[in-house]
Design a protein around this motif. Structure first.
Motif, PDB file in Angstrom:
ATOM      1  N   LEU A 100       6.700  22.702  25.956  1.00 44.91           N
ATOM      2  CA  LEU A 100       5.283  22.494  25.698  1.00 44.91           C
ATOM      3  C   LEU A 100       5.190  21.283  24.633  1.00 44.91           C
ATOM      4  O   LEU A 100       4.061  20.552  24.835  1.00 44.91           O
ATOM      5  CB  LEU A 100       4.842  23.591  24.872  1.00 44.91           C
ATOM      6  CG  LEU A 100       4.993  24.959  25.725  1.00 44.91           C
ATOM      7  CD1 LEU A 100       4.341  26.091  24.971  1.00 44.91           C
ATOM      8  CD2 LEU A 100       4.137  24.801  26.923  1.00 44.91           C
TER       9      LEU A 100
ATOM     10  N   ALA B  28       4.409  18.561  27.249  1.00 44.53           N
ATOM     11  CA  ALA B  28       3.318  18.739  28.109  1.00 44.53           C
ATOM     12  C   ALA B  28       2.190  17.735  27.658  1.00 44.53           C
ATOM     13  O   ALA B  28       2.075  17.158  26.493  1.00 44.53           O
ATOM     14  CB  ALA B  28       2.870  20.143  27.614  1.00 44.53           C
ATOM     15  N   GLU B  29       1.437  17.380  28.648  1.00 47.34           N
ATOM     16  CA  GLU B  29       0.327  16.579  28.403  1.00 47.34           C
ATOM     17  C   GLU B  29      -0.634  16.826  27.213  1.00 47.34           C
ATOM     18  O   GLU B  29      -0.973  16.216  26.465  1.00 47.34           O
ATOM     19  CB  GLU B  29      -0.472  16.203  29.811  1.00 47.34           C
ATOM     20  CG  GLU B  29       0.270  15.370  30.685  1.00 47.34           C
ATOM     21  CD  GLU B  29       0.492  13.920  29.975  1.00 47.34           C
ATOM     22  OE1 GLU B  29      -0.422  13.107  29.996  1.00 47.34           O
ATOM     23  OE2 GLU B  29       1.686  13.605  29.351  1.00 47.34           O
ATOM     24  N   ALA B  30      -1.077  18.291  27.447  1.00 50.43           N
ATOM     25  CA  ALA B  30      -1.840  18.662  26.240  1.00 50.43           C
ATOM     26  C   ALA B  30      -1.074  20.051  25.902  1.00 50.43           C
ATOM     27  O   ALA B  30      -0.681  20.982  26.531  1.00 50.43           O
ATOM     28  CB  ALA B  30      -3.117  19.377  27.132  1.00 50.43           C
ATOM     29  N   TYR B  31      -1.100  20.007  24.592  1.00 60.25           N
ATOM     30  CA  TYR B  31      -0.051  21.281  23.953  1.00 60.25           C
ATOM     31  C   TYR B  31      -1.080  22.322  24.001  1.00 60.25           C
ATOM     32  O   TYR B  31      -2.266  22.079  23.307  1.00 60.25           O
ATOM     33  CB  TYR B  31       0.212  20.808  22.601  1.00 60.25           C
ATOM     34  CG  TYR B  31       1.127  21.595  21.992  1.00 60.25           C
ATOM     35  CD1 TYR B  31       2.352  21.762  22.053  1.00 60.25           C
ATOM     36  CD2 TYR B  31       0.618  22.269  20.579  1.00 60.25           C
ATOM     37  CE1 TYR B  31       3.345  22.651  21.366  1.00 60.25           C
ATOM     38  CE2 TYR B  31       1.457  23.232  20.092  1.00 60.25           C
ATOM     39  CZ  TYR B  31       2.741  23.584  20.542  1.00 60.25           C
ATOM     40  OH  TYR B  31       3.473  24.165  19.685  1.00 60.25           O
TER      41      TYR B  31
END
Lengths: 404, 249
Positions: free
Chosen positions: B108, B111-114
């Motif tokens: 995560l 990931a681009e957005a947590y």
């Protein structure tokens, strides 16, 4: 922010191997500490210079009997500096506020009843009080009348008062100096230690009329020094030259012959004070540069080893979705965090060393915030310079090979 | 879902070209449980690296969830791995001295957005593999089977399209192996796509479909008539184990 999460990974892995992290920091710690100490010494020196110049008198010059390059004490066997020289300077050089000759002797025995002490005896003119900006706190100063009449009077320093009179009132009492009886007419204000080369205890002295000193106490027809105070400090170099030319003419000195006097200016005093800490600073600068360089190389090596060691970890991170940039940033963060931490520890130790130096050695140090800015700049520079290469290597590992 | 057509892979070392895959073609649909088999040196690992987007083929076409993988650059591949693929490795590859929870959170981070509920997700993933009471344990405090289950939780936390497992039982004793395979079976039952790379018939029998690699090509692609049910085997084993323990005491 992804970059913050990646940076947090860097911090996390530093925490996992504290010994390694410490070795990575060591060079930065020593280098930054040395930097901080250097700057503290520099500031301390300047403050010392200010203090010495202030004690000497920022507008004062001393013309001292005897040639050579050393600073005081003057050569007491040189007999060529006389009262007439002072008179000539007073008459022929413009822009001087005070010109006052003085004769002095070290280690003179003083006695009052059964109390004895050793003291420096100064023969002075009334202007001496203004020339040194040093007044009496009890009784009267030396007057022009005292000088004219070769009066058997003296003004004593606070240490002499303590040694000879204790708690008694010294005014009007007699002391014996070299078989000459002198009546105490005043007491000088307390000034402490320092001044001429830092060796003189200021308060361990008595002052008497210069004529009394020369004829009655010392039996000489010359003086040790002439103190001059200028009206305008900007004129000082020019006035020093004029005085030198005047004395050359009066003493019949032309170039091949060495001067039989020296002119000491506040600039010369400052130079002398700076000279003593200059070598130490050079040494520390070398140490700082060396440890920052060696520390940086060590840091880079440990990082490179750690990249090799952590191939599997790097491969895993890549497999889980870390980009080359993420890996690069993580390792650069590790490098920067290490140097930043090293900077903080180094600054604190440097500050500690500065305080210890000031307390236990004659070296004067003044801590300030500027070194922290310099240290921060150095830490970031080293962290980046030596961190980029390992970080790049880590980022370029191919995931398939790293995972193997 | 996964579509490979005429995939070729040749390694170059100086002037020497070593072809490893020549013309591999197959499709895997969403929800399938596939075992890729083959002895070592048959291109099985290379195929797995390509399926995992860790390596690119030198020829052919590869579509994953409609995305043309062959033309992606390194950064796009990284994002693709992060979003679509959950890896499970033979050597577990957990971060040492790092808690199970933090290991599971690792994908995560990239990931681009947590997600705001990242910790909850990790919690759910660890619970799904039966380690809800081991969240703060570090790898060295866990058994091999437990470590591999942490790794499976890590693969699940991003909710990937495919679970790609490379010899997941290779470093485990048979009992832990069955436990891990039971988890795969349950994930399959819940509709996950699972690709399991193995050299062992025993392990492959748990899948619905087996693709056998020989010399860089597909030698066999068959349905398994009656797949083994690791969930049931594991349950029976546990019962027997408990009974045995009772008789001993």
């Amino acid at each position: 922010m992804k970059i913050l999460r990646v940076a947090a990974e860097g911090f996390h892995s530093l925490g996992l191997n504290k010994l390694r992290t410490f070795f990575m920091m060591a060079g930065t710690i020593v280098g930054v500490a040395a930097l901080v100490v250097i700057m503290a010494i520099g500031r301390g020196t300047e403050q010392k210079v200010m203090k010495r110049v202030q004690a000497f008198g920022p507008r004062a010059m001393m013309i001292i009997a005897g040639g050579g390059k050393d600073l005081p004490p003057p050569d007491m066997t040189v007999t060529t500096l006389v009262l007439d020289d002072a008179e000539a300077i007073r008459n022929e050089i413009d822009g001087l506020e005070v010109v006052t000759p003085q004769a002095w002797r070290f280690d003179m025995d003083l006695r009052h009843e059964s109390n004895q002490t050793q003291s420096v005896v100064w023969g002075v003119e009334p202007q001496w009080h203004d020339a040194w900006n040093w007044q009496v706190v009890e009784g009267e100063p030396i007057t022009a009348d005292d000088v004219a009449t070769m009066a058997r009077v003296c003004v004593i320093g606070s240490a002499v008062k303590r040694d000879l009179f204790g708690d008694q009132d010294p005014l009007g009492k007699e002391i014996h100096c070299n078989k000459v009886r002198l009546t105490v007419k005043g007491v000088l204000e307390h000034r402490g230690v320092g001044g001429m080369g830092g060796v003189a205890e200021f308060d361990n002295r008595i002052i008497i009329p210069v004529t009394t000193a020369m004829r009655r106490v010392m039996n000489v027809d010359y003086v040790g020094a002439i103190r001059v105070v200028t009206k305008d400090p900007a004129l000082m170099p020019q006035q020093a030259k004029q005085i030198r030319d005047l004395l050359h003419a009066r003493h019949h000195i032309s170039p091949p012959r060495e001067d039989d006097f020296r002119i000491i200016t506040p600039m010369a005093i400052a130079e002398m004070v700076r000279g003593t800490s200059g070598t130490l600073s050079m040494l520390l600068i070398a140490l700082a540069a060396l440890s920052l360089l060696v520390g940086g190389v060590v840091l880079m090596n440990i990082l490179l080893i750690s990249v090799a060691e952590r191939q599997a970890e790097i491969g895993l991170r890549r497999a889980l979705g870390a980009t080359q940039r993420d890996i690069f940033m993580q390792f650069l963060t590790e490098s920067l965090a290490v140097t930043f931490l090293g900077m903080i520890v180094g600054s604190l130790s440097g500050y500690g060393v500065s305080v210890l130096l000031a307390r236990f050695t004659p070296i004067m140090t003044v801590a300030s915030w500027e070194p922290l800015a310099v240290a921060l700049a150095f830490a970031l520079l080293i962290g980046t310079f030596f961190g980029v290469q390992p970080a790049r290597r880590a980022a370029r590992l191919r995931p398939v090979e790293a995972l193997r | 879902m996964i579509e490979l057509r005429d995939i070729e892979k040749t390694y170059y070392s100086g002037n020497v070209a070593t072809p490893v895959l020549h013309g591999v073609t197959f499709r895997i649909e969403r929800g399938e449980y596939v075992a890729i088999m083959g002895a070592s040196g048959t291109g099985k690992s290379t195929l797995m690296n390509i399926l995992g987007c860790l390596d690119k083929p030198t020829g052919g076409e590869f579509h994953l969830d409609g995305i043309d993988v062959v033309n992606l650059d390194d950064e796009e591949l990284s994002h693709l791995r992060n979003e679509k693929i959950g890896f499970v490795f033979q050597q577990f590859h957990l971060l040492q001295r790092t808690t199970a929870l933090r290991n599971v959170l690792l994908p995560l981070i990239y990931a681009e957005a947590y997600p705001d509920d990242a910790e909850d997700r990790a919690d759910v993933a660890l619970t799904a593999v039966g380690l809800e009471d081991r969240m703060t344990y570090r790898p060295h405090e866990l058994s091999g089977g437990q470590q591999q289950r942490v790794a499976i939780a890590r693969a699940l936390v991003t909710d990937p399209e495919i679970i790609l497992a490379d010899e997941p039982t290779g470093n485990l004793d048979s009992r832990s192996g069955i436990e891990v395979l039971a988890i795969f079976k349950r994930l399959h039952r819940q509709g996950r796509t699972i690709v399991l790379v193995t050299h062992s018939d025993d392990v492959a029998e748990h899948a619905d479909r087996v693709i056998v690699m020989t010399d860089g090509t597909i030698a066999e692609d068959r349905r398994v008539e009656r797949p083994r049910d690791a969930e049931r085997e594991n349950a029976e084993r546990t019962e027997n184990g408990e009974q045995r323990e009772e008789t001993v005491t």
